[in-house]
Scaffold this motif. Structure first.
Motif, PDB file in Angstrom:
ATOM      1  N   ASN A   7       0.859  -1.176   0.000  1.00  0.00           N
ATOM      2  CA  ASN A   7       0.000   0.000   0.000  1.00  0.00           C
ATOM      3  C   ASN A   7       0.904   1.237   0.000  1.00  0.00           C
ATOM      4  OD1 ASN A   7      -1.638   2.245   0.768  1.00  0.00           O
ATOM      5  ND2 ASN A   7      -3.142   0.846   1.628  1.00  0.00           N
ATOM      6  N   GLN A  36      -1.577  -1.025  -3.758  1.00  0.00           N
ATOM      7  CA  GLN A  36      -2.847  -0.480  -3.308  1.00  0.00           C
ATOM      8  C   GLN A  36      -2.650   1.018  -3.082  1.00  0.00           C
ATOM      9  OE1 GLN A  36      -1.582  -3.083  -0.549  1.00  0.00           O
ATOM     10  NE2 GLN A  36      -1.497  -4.197  -2.487  1.00  0.00           N
ATOM     11  N   LEU A  61      -6.069   0.486  -7.251  1.00  0.00           N
ATOM     12  CA  LEU A  61      -5.263  -0.721  -7.376  1.00  0.00           C
ATOM     13  C   LEU A  61      -4.558  -0.671  -8.729  1.00  0.00           C
ATOM     14  CD1 LEU A  61      -7.900  -3.338  -6.173  1.00  0.00           C
ATOM     15  CD2 LEU A  61      -5.794  -2.769  -4.943  1.00  0.00           C
ATOM     16  N   TRP A  80     -12.488  -2.744  -5.746  1.00  0.00           N
ATOM     17  CA  TRP A  80     -11.585  -3.056  -4.643  1.00  0.00           C
ATOM     18  C   TRP A  80     -10.761  -4.327  -4.882  1.00  0.00           C
ATOM     19  CZ3 TRP A  80     -12.992  -7.802  -2.825  1.00  0.00           C
ATOM     20  CH2 TRP A  80     -14.306  -8.215  -3.098  1.00  0.00           C
ATOM     21  N   HIS A  95      -7.928  -4.298  -1.912  1.00  0.00           N
ATOM     22  CA  HIS A  95      -7.863  -3.212  -0.940  1.00  0.00           C
ATOM     23  C   HIS A  95      -9.268  -3.092  -0.364  1.00  0.00           C
ATOM     24  CE1 HIS A  95      -7.479   1.268   0.188  1.00  0.00           C
ATOM     25  NE2 HIS A  95      -6.878   0.534   1.098  1.00  0.00           N
ATOM     26  N   GLY A 127      -2.716  -8.073  -0.528  1.00  0.00           N
ATOM     27  CA  GLY A 127      -3.046  -6.662  -0.476  1.00  0.00           C
ATOM     28  C   GLY A 127      -3.346  -6.206   0.929  1.00  0.00           C
ATOM     29  N   ASP A 128      -4.029  -5.073   1.013  1.00  0.00           N
ATOM     30  CA  ASP A 128      -4.392  -4.464   2.298  1.00  0.00           C
ATOM     31  C   ASP A 128      -5.821  -4.875   2.632  1.00  0.00           C
ATOM     32  OD1 ASP A 128      -4.824  -2.945   4.523  1.00  0.00           O
ATOM     33  OD2 ASP A 128      -4.432  -1.007   3.567  1.00  0.00           O
ATOM     34  N   ASP A 192      -1.774  -6.308   6.114  1.00  0.00           N
ATOM     35  CA  ASP A 192      -1.297  -6.570   4.754  1.00  0.00           C
ATOM     36  C   ASP A 192      -0.985  -8.065   4.662  1.00  0.00           C
ATOM     37  OD1 ASP A 192      -0.851  -3.642   3.652  1.00  0.00           O
ATOM     38  OD2 ASP A 192      -0.113  -3.706   5.732  1.00  0.00           O
TER      39      ASP A 192
END
Length: 454
Positions: A7, A36, A61, A80, A95, A127-128, A192
């Motif tokens: 991120n 992200q 993204l 997302w 994300h 990802g986050d 993450d």
């Protein structure tokens, strides 16, 4: 092949941060960047990243690929989540909602549906996630944070269960990837994540690098995940090449100058006698399991089929290489399907899963599938002695011939088989097969005919 998931907190648009990112990527040898919040959504043109080509995405993204590699297929199933195809692996970069627990739970349920739709294809979801998978993974001060709800954790566990995923950074003592101070107290989260198909964990290394958020070269406030995958990606076509080799020869994509024309049939041995594995099946398995019909799936030239028939079994063979003369049987419902030294010559986990799905389609519900492979020890020694080059999670045994080998453990066979709808057989004896690996599996007593075979 090293992939970085991070991120960037909308900082890639700043020259200084972008320079630090490029230096960090270059220093680690990263080939794929999944980011992200890479830049502010208002910046409609993606920032140029030195040494990388933009592969797709937006300010929420985005993906970049090393400029010496062919660009992957990138799509956006939802704002997302981003879907990236890397050879045989599907990566879902996410994300999740930063503010709503109910929204995150719903997104995780959508992810589970997306993962199921991949029909067993190897997966990385990274990802986050904006949540703490366990109470210990999210702290406010010294107490567990209330930001993550049990509904979210239940949805996350359901996603991991249905897709056979492993939380690769879930150490006993959490390594936090995000830390801030709120109201005078530290807020720390392991948010993450890298969720990976369980059969890939033995060949994939995942580490969290916190240096990207501290010190003079920092460029974000999240740790980066460095994911070293058993992937060999195609090289980019040189810009000054006017025609691909396949266009000149008319041989199609397989003849392109990538050295990727797999020919697993060339590993088939010209046996004059049955294999030790087929003899072990008739001596130790067919009696205890009351086997009467058997299919040798990937039978090569058919020496083992002849052995099964000589043992009084109703035996058939199938090999996809037409030259061997064993066409696809019209019948199914075999008591036993054997797959002898097939998986270890297929060059990636997705092809192995597809082969197991196809083998399972010939077995009756409640029937069995026996898989035999070369061992990691044997292949490692052969690779060292023969100077084999690494390819994906194994080796080119001959790049000129297009032959591949990988040693596969019983545990990996079982993990791949679960993706194909098979389970370990509790009622089967262990076969005396020294020097090789095997697993005896069963097809559950339910209808699998609707399970597609790619």
């Amino acid at each position: 092949m090293l992939l970085a998931s991070i991120n960037l907190n909308k900082r890639l648009g700043a020259t200084g941060a972008r320079s630090n990112v490029a230096a960090w990527l270059r220093g680690h040898g990263v080939k794929i960047v999944l980011a992200q919040e890479p830049f502010k959504p208002a910046e409609r043109t993606p920032p140029a990243l030195a040494g990388f080509a933009f592969a797709g995405g937006d300010g929420h993204l985005a993906a970049w690929v090393s400029e010496d590699l062919a660009s992957p297929t990138v799509s956006s199933p939802a704002p997302w989540v981003q879907r990236v195809e890397l050879e045989w692996l599907v990566v879902l970069q996410v994300h999740l909602d930063a503010y709503g627990g109910a929204s995150r739970a719903a997104q995780l349920a959508e992810l589970a549906a997306m993962a199921t739709a991949e029909m067993g294809r190897p997966l990385l979801i990274c990802g986050d996630f904006n949540l703490a998978p366990r109470p210990a993974d999210g702290l406010f001060g010294e107490e567990s944070s209330a930001c993550t709800t049990e509904a979210e954790r239940t949805a996350l566990h359901q996603l991991m269960r249905v897709a056979c995923l492993v939380d690769t950074t879930a150490d006993e003592v959490p390594v936090f990837t995000f830390e801030r101070v709120f109201n005078g107290k530290p807020s720390r989260f392991r948010c993450d994540l890298a969720l990976l198909s369980d059969h890939l964990t033995a060949t994939t290394t995942v580490t969290a690098d916190a240096l990207v958020r501290s010190g003079p070269a920092a460029f974000t406030d999240h740790s980066a995940l460095l994911i070293d995958l058993p992937l060999t990606l195609q090289e980019a076509e040189p810009e000054d090449v006017l025609f691909a080799l396949s266009e000149l020869t008319g041989d199609g994509p397989a003849a392109a100058p990538t050295g990727r024309e797999y020919q697993p049939h060339k590993t088939a041995m010209n046996r004059q006698a049955p294999s030790p594995a087929s003899r072990a099946v008739t001596e130790h398995l067919t009696g205890p399991l009351s086997i009467q019909s058997i299919l040798d799936h990937g039978c090569g030239r058919g020496a083992d089929v002849a052995h099964y028939r000589s043992a009084g079994l109703d035996a058939a063979g199938f090999d996809p290489h037409d030259h061997f003369g064993w066409p696809r049987p019209e019948r199914t419902g075999f008591d036993l399907v054997t797959s002898m030294f097939v998986l270890n010559v297929l060059p990636d986990p997705w092809q192995r899963i597809q082969a197991l799905k196809d083998a399972a389609s010939f077995a009756r519900p409640g029937g069995h599938v026996v898989v035999v492979t070369r061992s990691p020890e044997e292949i490692t020694k052969a690779a060292a002695d023969g100077g084999w080059s690494i390819h994906h999670d194994g080796f080119w045994s001959s790049q000129a011939k297009g032959t591949f080998q990988r040693g596969i453990t019983p545990g990996e066979i079982t993990a791949l088989a679960r993706q194909a709808g098979l389970q370990p057989a509790a009622d089967a004896p262990v076969l005396p097969l020294p020097g090789v690996c095997h697993a005896v599996l069963t097809k559950p007593r339910k209808i699998f005919d609707d399970l597609p075979v790619a």
